[in-house]
Motif scaffolding. Structure first.
Motif, PDB file in Angstrom:
ATOM      1  N   GLY A   1       8.411 -21.971  33.181  1.00  0.00           N
ATOM      2  CA  GLY A   1       8.170 -22.338  31.793  1.00  0.00           C
ATOM      3  C   GLY A   1       9.426 -22.835  31.092  1.00  0.00           C
ATOM      4  N   ALA A   2      10.532 -22.918  31.816  1.00  0.00           N
ATOM      5  CA  ALA A   2      11.787 -23.405  31.238  1.00  0.00           C
ATOM      6  C   ALA A   2      11.711 -24.921  31.088  1.00  0.00           C
ATOM      7  N   SER A   3      12.560 -25.472  30.255  1.00  0.00           N
ATOM      8  CA  SER A   3      12.637 -26.924  30.109  1.00  0.00           C
ATOM      9  C   SER A   3      13.363 -27.514  31.319  1.00  0.00           C
ATOM     10  N   HIS A   4      13.217 -28.833  31.500  1.00  0.00           N
ATOM     11  CA  HIS A   4      13.952 -29.501  32.578  1.00  0.00           C
ATOM     12  C   HIS A   4      15.455 -29.316  32.392  1.00  0.00           C
ATOM     13  N   GLU A   5      15.890 -29.424  31.153  1.00  0.00           N
ATOM     14  CA  GLU A   5      17.322 -29.277  30.884  1.00  0.00           C
ATOM     15  C   GLU A   5      17.804 -27.881  31.252  1.00  0.00           C
ATOM     16  N   ALA A   6      17.042 -26.857  30.873  1.00  0.00           N
ATOM     17  CA  ALA A   6      17.434 -25.483  31.200  1.00  0.00           C
ATOM     18  C   ALA A   6      17.436 -25.268  32.705  1.00  0.00           C
ATOM     19  N   ALA A   7      16.432 -25.813  33.398  1.00  0.00           N
ATOM     20  CA  ALA A   7      16.368 -25.665  34.851  1.00  0.00           C
ATOM     21  C   ALA A   7      17.559 -26.356  35.506  1.00  0.00           C
ATOM     22  N   PHE A   8      17.912 -27.540  35.028  1.00  0.00           N
ATOM     23  CA  PHE A   8      19.042 -28.253  35.602  1.00  0.00           C
ATOM     24  C   PHE A   8      20.349 -27.515  35.331  1.00  0.00           C
ATOM     25  N   LEU A   9      20.477 -26.935  34.130  1.00  0.00           N
ATOM     26  CA  LEU A   9      21.670 -26.140  33.831  1.00  0.00           C
ATOM     27  C   LEU A   9      21.765 -24.924  34.747  1.00  0.00           C
ATOM     28  N   ARG A  10      20.615 -24.356  35.102  1.00  0.00           N
ATOM     29  CA  ARG A  10      20.625 -23.215  36.025  1.00  0.00           C
ATOM     30  C   ARG A  10      21.152 -23.665  37.384  1.00  0.00           C
ATOM     31  N   LEU A  11      20.774 -24.865  37.815  1.00  0.00           N
ATOM     32  CA  LEU A  11      21.287 -25.397  39.088  1.00  0.00           C
ATOM     33  C   LEU A  11      22.801 -25.576  39.019  1.00  0.00           C
ATOM     34  N   VAL A  12      23.291 -26.037  37.878  1.00  0.00           N
ATOM     35  CA  VAL A  12      24.743 -26.186  37.694  1.00  0.00           C
ATOM     36  C   VAL A  12      25.398 -24.806  37.746  1.00  0.00           C
ATOM     37  N   ASP A  13      24.818 -23.853  37.030  1.00  0.00           N
ATOM     38  CA  ASP A  13      25.361 -22.496  36.970  1.00  0.00           C
ATOM     39  C   ASP A  13      25.453 -21.863  38.361  1.00  0.00           C
ATOM     40  N   LEU A  14      24.476 -22.170  39.212  1.00  0.00           N
ATOM     41  CA  LEU A  14      24.458 -21.600  40.567  1.00  0.00           C
ATOM     42  C   LEU A  14      25.231 -22.446  41.575  1.00  0.00           C
ATOM     43  N   GLY A  15      25.878 -23.517  41.111  1.00  0.00           N
ATOM     44  CA  GLY A  15      26.682 -24.360  41.997  1.00  0.00           C
ATOM     45  C   GLY A  15      25.858 -25.242  42.924  1.00  0.00           C
TER      46      GLY A  15
ATOM     47  N   ASP B   1      15.868 -20.940  47.033  1.00  0.00           N
ATOM     48  CA  ASP B   1      14.744 -21.190  47.943  1.00  0.00           C
ATOM     49  C   ASP B   1      14.050 -22.509  47.590  1.00  0.00           C
ATOM     50  N   VAL B   2      13.784 -22.724  46.321  1.00  0.00           N
ATOM     51  CA  VAL B   2      13.149 -23.975  45.886  1.00  0.00           C
ATOM     52  C   VAL B   2      14.067 -25.156  46.200  1.00  0.00           C
ATOM     53  N   PHE B   3      15.361 -24.980  45.982  1.00  0.00           N
ATOM     54  CA  PHE B   3      16.334 -26.038  46.259  1.00  0.00           C
ATOM     55  C   PHE B   3      16.274 -26.451  47.730  1.00  0.00           C
ATOM     56  N   GLU B   4      16.191 -25.487  48.617  1.00  0.00           N
ATOM     57  CA  GLU B   4      16.103 -25.794  50.052  1.00  0.00           C
ATOM     58  C   GLU B   4      14.772 -26.473  50.385  1.00  0.00           C
ATOM     59  N   ARG B   5      13.670 -25.991  49.782  1.00  0.00           N
ATOM     60  CA  ARG B   5      12.343 -26.565  50.070  1.00  0.00           C
ATOM     61  C   ARG B   5      12.182 -27.974  49.516  1.00  0.00           C
ATOM     62  N   THR B   6      13.007 -28.369  48.556  1.00  0.00           N
ATOM     63  CA  THR B   6      12.936 -29.730  48.011  1.00  0.00           C
ATOM     64  C   THR B   6      14.026 -30.620  48.614  1.00  0.00           C
ATOM     65  N   GLN B   7      14.484 -30.252  49.790  1.00  0.00           N
ATOM     66  CA  GLN B   7      15.521 -31.009  50.493  1.00  0.00           C
ATOM     67  C   GLN B   7      16.769 -31.197  49.634  1.00  0.00           C
TER      68      GLN B   7
ATOM     69  N   THR C   1      13.912 -30.061  42.361  1.00  0.00           N
ATOM     70  CA  THR C   1      14.060 -28.612  42.183  1.00  0.00           C
ATOM     71  C   THR C   1      13.809 -28.233  40.730  1.00  0.00           C
ATOM     72  N   ALA C   2      14.417 -28.971  39.804  1.00  0.00           N
ATOM     73  CA  ALA C   2      14.223 -28.686  38.379  1.00  0.00           C
ATOM     74  C   ALA C   2      12.751 -28.815  38.000  1.00  0.00           C
ATOM     75  N   ASP C   3      12.066 -29.822  38.532  1.00  0.00           N
ATOM     76  CA  ASP C   3      10.623 -29.980  38.260  1.00  0.00           C
ATOM     77  C   ASP C   3       9.845 -28.745  38.701  1.00  0.00           C
ATOM     78  N   LYS C   4      10.123 -28.278  39.902  1.00  0.00           N
ATOM     79  CA  LYS C   4       9.405 -27.099  40.433  1.00  0.00           C
ATOM     80  C   LYS C   4       9.725 -25.854  39.617  1.00  0.00           C
ATOM     81  N   ILE C   5      11.001 -25.680  39.278  1.00  0.00           N
ATOM     82  CA  ILE C   5      11.407 -24.502  38.494  1.00  0.00           C
ATOM     83  C   ILE C   5      10.693 -24.500  37.147  1.00  0.00           C
ATOM     84  N   CYS C   6      10.602 -25.667  36.523  1.00  0.00           N
ATOM     85  CA  CYS C   6       9.906 -25.773  35.224  1.00  0.00           C
ATOM     86  C   CYS C   6       8.468 -25.315  35.342  1.00  0.00           C
ATOM     87  N   THR C   7       7.825 -25.698  36.429  1.00  0.00           N
ATOM     88  CA  THR C   7       6.422 -25.360  36.622  1.00  0.00           C
ATOM     89  C   THR C   7       6.208 -23.861  36.677  1.00  0.00           C
ATOM     90  N   TYR C   8       7.047 -23.153  37.420  1.00  0.00           N
ATOM     91  CA  TYR C   8       6.788 -21.714  37.562  1.00  0.00           C
ATOM     92  C   TYR C   8       7.467 -20.864  36.500  1.00  0.00           C
TER      93      TYR C   8
END
Length: 141
Positions: free
Chosen positions: A43-57, A22-28, A34-41
Motif C-alpha cells: 500500500g506504499a507509494s511508488h516513491e516510498a517503495a523506491f526509497l526503501r530500495l535505496v535504504d536497503l542498498g 525476495d521481491v527484488f530477486e524475483r523481478t530480476q 520491484t517498486a511496483d510489486k512492493i506497492c501492490t502488497y
C-alpha cells in the motif's frame, strides 16, 4: 527528526527487508518492477517503495532522483484533482485514517499508543489524524 523516525518505522513495518530483497530477486533485480510489486502488497507509494530500495542498498539515490520529478508531477496532479472536488468537512476522519494508512498499520499504531509505547502526538502524526479522533479510531478498529 520525529517524522524521519516515523517514516523509517512505517517503511520497515510495511516493507520488511527480507520481503523486499525476495521481491527484488524475483523481478530480476529490476528496481522499477520491484517498486511496483512492493506497492501492490504494502500500500506504499511508488516513491516510498523506491526509497526503501535505496535504504536497503538495492538501488542508488541517483536512480531515485531521476524518477522524483515524475512522482512530484503525479502528486501535484492528484492534489489539483482533490482541490477541485471541494466538499465540506470529513464526516468520518477516523475511518479515513484507517482506509488511507491501512487497517494493519492503524491497528499497530493504535496498540502502540494504548500500551504507552508511543505518545498520543506520535499516533496522531503517524496516522495523520487529529489526536481528539484517536478514541474513534480505536472503536472503529
Amino acid at each position: 527528526h520525529n517524522e524521519k523516525f516515523c517514516d523509517k518505522f512505517a517503511a520497515a513495518f510495511l516493507m520488511p527487508p527480507g520481503e523486499v530483497r525476495d521481491v527484488f530477486e524475483r523481478t530480476q533485480r529490476d528496481p522499477d518492477r520491484t517498486a511496483d510489486k512492493i506497492c501492490t502488497y504494502s500500500g506504499a507509494s511508488h516513491e516510498a517503495a523506491f526509497l526503501r530500495l535505496v535504504d536497503l542498498g538495492l538501488t542508488t539515490l541517483d536512480e531515485y532522483l531521476k524518477r522524483k520529478p515524475h512522482w512530484d508531477e503525479e502528486y501535484a496532479a492528484w492534489r489539483a484533482r482533490q482541490d477541485q472536488k471541494g466538499g465540506g468537512p470529513n464526516p468520518n476522519p477516523a475511518g479515513t485514517a484507517i482506509r488511507k494508512s491501512g487497517r494493519t498499520l492503524a491497528g499497530v499504531v493504535s496498540e502502540a499508543f494504548q500500551t504507552g509505547i508511543i505518545t498520543r502526538a506520535d499516533a496522531s502524526h503517524i496516522l495523520r489524524l487529529p489526536a481528539r479522533q484517536l478514541p474513534n479510531l480505536i472503536r472503529q478498529l
